[in-house]
Design an enzyme around this catalytic site. Structure first.
Site, PDB file in Angstrom:
ATOM      1  N   GLU A 206      -0.984  -4.504  12.108  1.00  0.00           N
ATOM      2  CA  GLU A 206      -0.344  -5.789  11.790  1.00  0.00           C
ATOM      3  C   GLU A 206       0.014  -6.623  13.012  1.00  0.00           C
ATOM      4  O   GLU A 206       0.157  -7.838  12.892  1.00  0.00           O
ATOM      5  CB  GLU A 206       0.905  -5.608  10.913  1.00  0.00           C
ATOM      6  CG  GLU A 206       0.601  -5.146   9.505  1.00  0.00           C
ATOM      7  CD  GLU A 206       1.830  -5.135   8.611  1.00  0.00           C
ATOM      8  OE1 GLU A 206       2.963  -5.046   9.143  1.00  0.00           O
ATOM      9  OE2 GLU A 206       1.669  -5.220   7.387  1.00  0.00           O
TER      10      GLU A 206
ATOM     11  N   TRP B 284       0.823  -1.211   0.000  1.00  0.00           N
ATOM     12  CA  TRP B 284       0.000   0.000   0.000  1.00  0.00           C
ATOM     13  C   TRP B 284       0.857   1.260   0.000  1.00  0.00           C
ATOM     14  O   TRP B 284       0.330   2.361   0.150  1.00  0.00           O
ATOM     15  CB  TRP B 284      -0.933   0.014   1.218  1.00  0.00           C
ATOM     16  CG  TRP B 284      -0.248   0.225   2.554  1.00  0.00           C
ATOM     17  CD1 TRP B 284       1.023  -0.136   2.901  1.00  0.00           C
ATOM     18  CD2 TRP B 284      -0.801   0.861   3.712  1.00  0.00           C
ATOM     19  NE1 TRP B 284       1.298   0.217   4.202  1.00  0.00           N
ATOM     20  CE2 TRP B 284       0.193   0.825   4.729  1.00  0.00           C
ATOM     21  CE3 TRP B 284      -2.029   1.449   4.011  1.00  0.00           C
ATOM     22  CZ2 TRP B 284      -0.007   1.368   5.996  1.00  0.00           C
ATOM     23  CZ3 TRP B 284      -2.228   1.975   5.282  1.00  0.00           C
ATOM     24  CH2 TRP B 284      -1.236   1.930   6.257  1.00  0.00           C
ATOM     25  N   ASP B 285       2.171   1.101  -0.206  1.00  0.00           N
ATOM     26  CA  ASP B 285       3.080   2.239  -0.048  1.00  0.00           C
ATOM     27  C   ASP B 285       2.811   3.365  -1.032  1.00  0.00           C
ATOM     28  O   ASP B 285       3.224   4.501  -0.795  1.00  0.00           O
ATOM     29  CB  ASP B 285       4.526   1.758  -0.181  1.00  0.00           C
ATOM     30  CG  ASP B 285       4.896   0.803   0.937  1.00  0.00           C
ATOM     31  OD1 ASP B 285       5.614   1.207   1.857  1.00  0.00           O
ATOM     32  OD2 ASP B 285       4.438  -0.342   0.904  1.00  0.00           O
TER      33      ASP B 285
ATOM     34  N   GLN C 134       2.322   0.234  14.565  1.00  0.00           N
ATOM     35  CA  GLN C 134       2.343   1.546  13.926  1.00  0.00           C
ATOM     36  C   GLN C 134       0.933   2.118  13.982  1.00  0.00           C
ATOM     37  O   GLN C 134       0.010   1.472  14.467  1.00  0.00           O
ATOM     38  CB  GLN C 134       2.810   1.431  12.480  1.00  0.00           C
ATOM     39  CG  GLN C 134       1.959   0.495  11.630  1.00  0.00           C
ATOM     40  CD  GLN C 134       2.540   0.247  10.260  1.00  0.00           C
ATOM     41  OE1 GLN C 134       3.358   0.999   9.765  1.00  0.00           O
ATOM     42  NE2 GLN C 134       2.112  -0.840   9.616  1.00  0.00           N
TER      43      GLN C 134
END
Length: 794
Positions: free
Chosen positions: A489, A350-351, A610
């Site tokens: 994640e 998804w960067d 994150q």
């Protein structure tokens, strides 16, 4: 030691422990292929790893690990074109690991896209060999690379043997935790001689059947003859030199690299040999290469003073090497680790969510090409949704050549040595990221043709998937999306659950609602003939838009303890002893690996890798985010959002380079005094290798591009929507001066500059309409050829 100037990135001294990091950060590329900054005289080993990667060149192999057969597709390490080594006749080849080094310096010239190295070797008997090399991967001709080697002896005349080669015996071995997997991607290696001084190598990938042709032309200035031999999958050229004291001798190696994926060729070997035969000499190549880089810098440069500006310069350099105008002709996505190494196997995640917002306003043609990569795989995404019993398009979390899900089913925890199930393929939110990128690109570029055709098709199918994934809960009176994994994640299942997946991840639900709403807007704005065509082609039911409207307003947003929950049930998890773990382990960024090695799991704890929920504050302005939550019947005012920021920030380990970026972005508006420490972490993530050795396996492209966008959009509050540029700058004392130029809806070189509390907007002369600029306290229209200066409130 690292030395930074405005236009260079320099390493002084040889340090084996830092070599992999230096190789990644000294990689050279042109948007089509890239070569790591390895020393040409050094072969791949535990210290050095020369690697060359062509965008989109993948191969699939099956390996046996943990008593299971696993299939992985990798970005292939192609034949090594770098090798140039030297020795006295009959002596050992000189390398910094086996010889006495009298000095060593690598300088990355960012403005010119040139890697320079200078090394002194002690030859004994009072003789010293000075090696100076200049390397380019050509930005103007994306099929060429060149290496100039200048050899100077001191202390008297010396005979020297120089050997250059193309090596086809390479493997994918650049990531230690992948070494149990088969890395032998090349086969049928053949070599030959084309003409005096020119050799070639041909091979193919084992399963994807991509043909690869490499041709090399070696020129030794003076009367030295080039001798050729072929052995062990190598084409080798040897030159015997008589070096006189303090009189440099130069050898130039010009290389052409083609694959069977290239357009307008019939055979990659023929294309490579034809190209190398007519390629200009090194000096002319360098001139054209510098000119191409000059043009790129004019379009994309960002002006920030001091050390932050120098780091941003490096970040932009690596973004442009991975995604340049040369990329616009390719069928490729955004590789999460650039073309700089083999981490993540070169896959597309998804960067692009962090990369395209910057490119949209500088190189929109590249953004469009990257979105077309997604459109070409729309059929595969629809097939994946059907296999799950859903309508629409379910894009894969990891993508490679053909659009199937490439996420590994097992991953290795290097701390415990155990292979573990990998459930990150449940990050369905990647579809929302693609939709967001479509919308942002079209708003910035004004490309209505793309929005009404390929963009609309993708938006409709992604919206369909979300609407079909949502199930009605009569007890809550809300739609729910179950069995997913969020950006965090660390959490991929409930404690003790037999099945992976979480329910009502807030980030997933809110972005799904946004996709549904924006798709409805798109359908309403389509010209009637195109709308009818789209409805007929995609076999849309009359009631589909009604369901999308309903779901977009009634997706469930869970809460607990006065904050929005990351997912339903988050509030029931245990608190982690953060102080205790920091005392015992120090660096706990990869808390998931620490807990698993202890026989535990992060699924039990309120602990995130994150930003997850807080990612919403990265994607949407405060006003837009509040409107989204109101649409979902869960009003979020500034006070509640601040509580959420405080709550989750205290429970995040920052195990991703994106974490510092996202939190720094959010804190510039939510808690400004603490923002700079996170911005610094984002800036230093790769150059200081803060994730503990990962940068040597490839840069983190999303984090690098995101730091650029932090200045471009984060600090300025810049949005492109409703046909206008919206600005709402926030003062950050450590970055109080910056400037850049934009390409906005056909306007080239629109300048924005902030200095001493004053914002200046300059629109270059053109025949286009004025730019509408909306500010918190009013609107201005800036005509082409005019400047507008605005005083910002304290």
């Amino acid at each position: 030691m690292t030395s930074i100037t405005a236009g260079t990135w320099e390493y002084d001294g040889y340090d084996p422990a830092q070599e992999r990091l230096r190789e990644a950060l000294c990689t050279l590329g042109n948007g089509r292929f890239a070569t790591r900054g390895a020393l040409p005289e050094c072969a791949a080993d535990d210290v050095h790893y020369p690697g060359t990667y062509v965008a989109g060149c993948y191969n699939r192999l099956v390996s046996r690990v943990a008593d299971r057969q696993v299939e992985n597709e990798d970005l292939v390490n192609l034949p090594n074109w770098l090798p140039v080594r030297f020795r006295r006749p009959g002596g050992s080849w000189l390398t910094p690991d086996t010889s006495t080094v009298l000095g060593h310096r690598q300088t990355l010239h960012l403005e010119a896209g040139v890697l320079e190295r200078r090394t002194g070797y002690d030859l004994g008997d009072g003789h010293t060999l000075m090696v100076r090399q200049l390397r380019i991967v050509h930005m103007a001709d994306p099929y060429l690379a060149a290496l100039r080697t200048e050899l100077t002896v001191r202390g008297g005349p010396v005979d020297l043997e120089v050997e250059a080669a193309i090596d086809g015996g390479v493997t994918n071995a650049g990531v230690p935790r992948y070494r149990d997997l088969d890395g032998r991607h090349l086969t049928d290696v053949d070599t030959g001689t084309l003409a005096p001084g020119t050799v070639w190598l041909h091979c193919r990938t084992r399963t994807s059947e991509i043909g690869i042709g490499v041709a090399s032309r070696l020129t030794a200035h003076g009367d030295a003859l080039v001798h050729t031999r072929h052995e062990q999958q190598q084409a080798i050229q040897t030159v015997h030199l008589r070096l006189l004291a303090d009189r440099p001798v130069t050898l130039d190696k010009i290389v052409a690299l083609h694959t069977s994926h290239d357009p307008a060729i019939s055979d990659p070997l023929r294309a490579a040999t034809d190209r190398v035969l007519v390629a200009p000499h090194f000096d002319d190549l360098l001139t054209a290469h510098r000119a191409a880089w000059d043009g790129l810098w004019r379009r994309a440069r960002i002006d920030v003073p001091g050390e932050p500006g120098r780091i941003l310069h490096l970040h932009l350099f690596h973004v442009l090497q991975t995604l340049s105008p040369n990329t616009a002709d390719l069928d490729v996505g955004v590789p999460a680790r650039g073309l700089h190494g083999e981490a993540y196997r070169g896959h597309v995640f998804w960067d692009e969510l962090f990369v395209l917002p910057y490119l949209n306003l500088h190189l929109p043609e590249v953004s469009r090409a990257l979105l077309q990569y997604r459109h070409r795989r729309l059929g595969a995404a629809c097939a994946a949704a059907r296999a799950l019993g859903r309508r629409g398009a379910m894009y894969p979390w990891q993508s490679g050549s053909d659009g199937r899900e490439e996420t590994q089913r097992l991953h290795l925890n290097p701390r415990s040595g155990r292979w573990l199930p990998d459930h990150t393929h449940l990050q369905r939110h990647v579809g929302s990221a693609i939709a967001y990128n479509i919308w942002q690109y079209c708003e910035a570029s004004g490309d209505t043709e793309f929005l009404q055709t390929q963009g609309a098709e993708m938006l409709v199918q992604i919206a369909r998937f979300w609407a079909d994934s949502a199930t009605w809960d009569p007890h809550l009176g809300r739609y729910r999306i179950r069995g997913v994994v969020g950006p965090d994640e660390y959490h991929d299942a409930y404690p003790g659950a037999e099945r992976p997946g979480l329910d009502d991840n807030t980030y997933t639900n809110v972005t799904a609602a946004w996709v549904l709403a924006r798709t409805l807007d798109t359908l309403r704005a389509l010209p009637e003939p195109r709308r009818s065509e789209l409805v007929e082609r995609l076999e849309m039911d009359d009631d589909e838009p009604l369901r999308w409207e309903e779901v977009s307003r009634t997706l469930y947003v869970p809460t607990h303890d006065g904050v929005i929950s990351q997912f339903d049930g988050y509030g029931e998890l245990e608190e982690l002893d953060w102080a205790g773990y920091r005392t015992r382990y120090g660096d706990i960024r990869r808390l998931d690996r620490i807990l698993e090695a202890e026989g535990d799991t992060p699924n039990r704890y309120k602990a995130s890798k994150q930003a997850d929920l807080l990612m919403l504050g990265y994607l949407f302005s405060p006003a837009e985010l509040q409107a989204l939550f109101r649409r979902l019947g869960r009003p979020v005012d500034e006070e509640l959002w601040q509580r959420c920021v405080d709550y989750y920030l205290a429970r995040t380990s920052h195990g991703s380079t994106l974490s510092g970026l996202v939190h720094g972005w959010i804190l510039t508006r939510a808690r400004r005094a603490e923002a700079w420490s996170f911005v610094q972490e984002a800036l230093r993530g790769d150059i200081a290798d803060l994730q503990g050795g990962t940068t040597g396996e490839g840069i983190h492209l999303g984090a690098m591009a995101g730091t650029l966008d932090l200045v471009q959009r984060g600090l300025t509050g810049l949005e492109t929507r409703d046909g206008a540029i919206w600005l709402d700058p926030v003062p950050l004392p450590e970055l109080s001066f910056y400037g850049f130029r934009l390409r906005y809806r056909g306007h080239w070189g629109v300048g924005l500059r902030l200095e001493h509390g004053r914002l200046e907007i300059a629109v270059p002369p053109s025949g286009r309409a004025p730019i509408e600029v909306r500010l918190p306290d009013g609107t201005v229209h800036v005509q082409p050829g005019e400047k507008c200066s605005l005083v910002l409130p304290d």
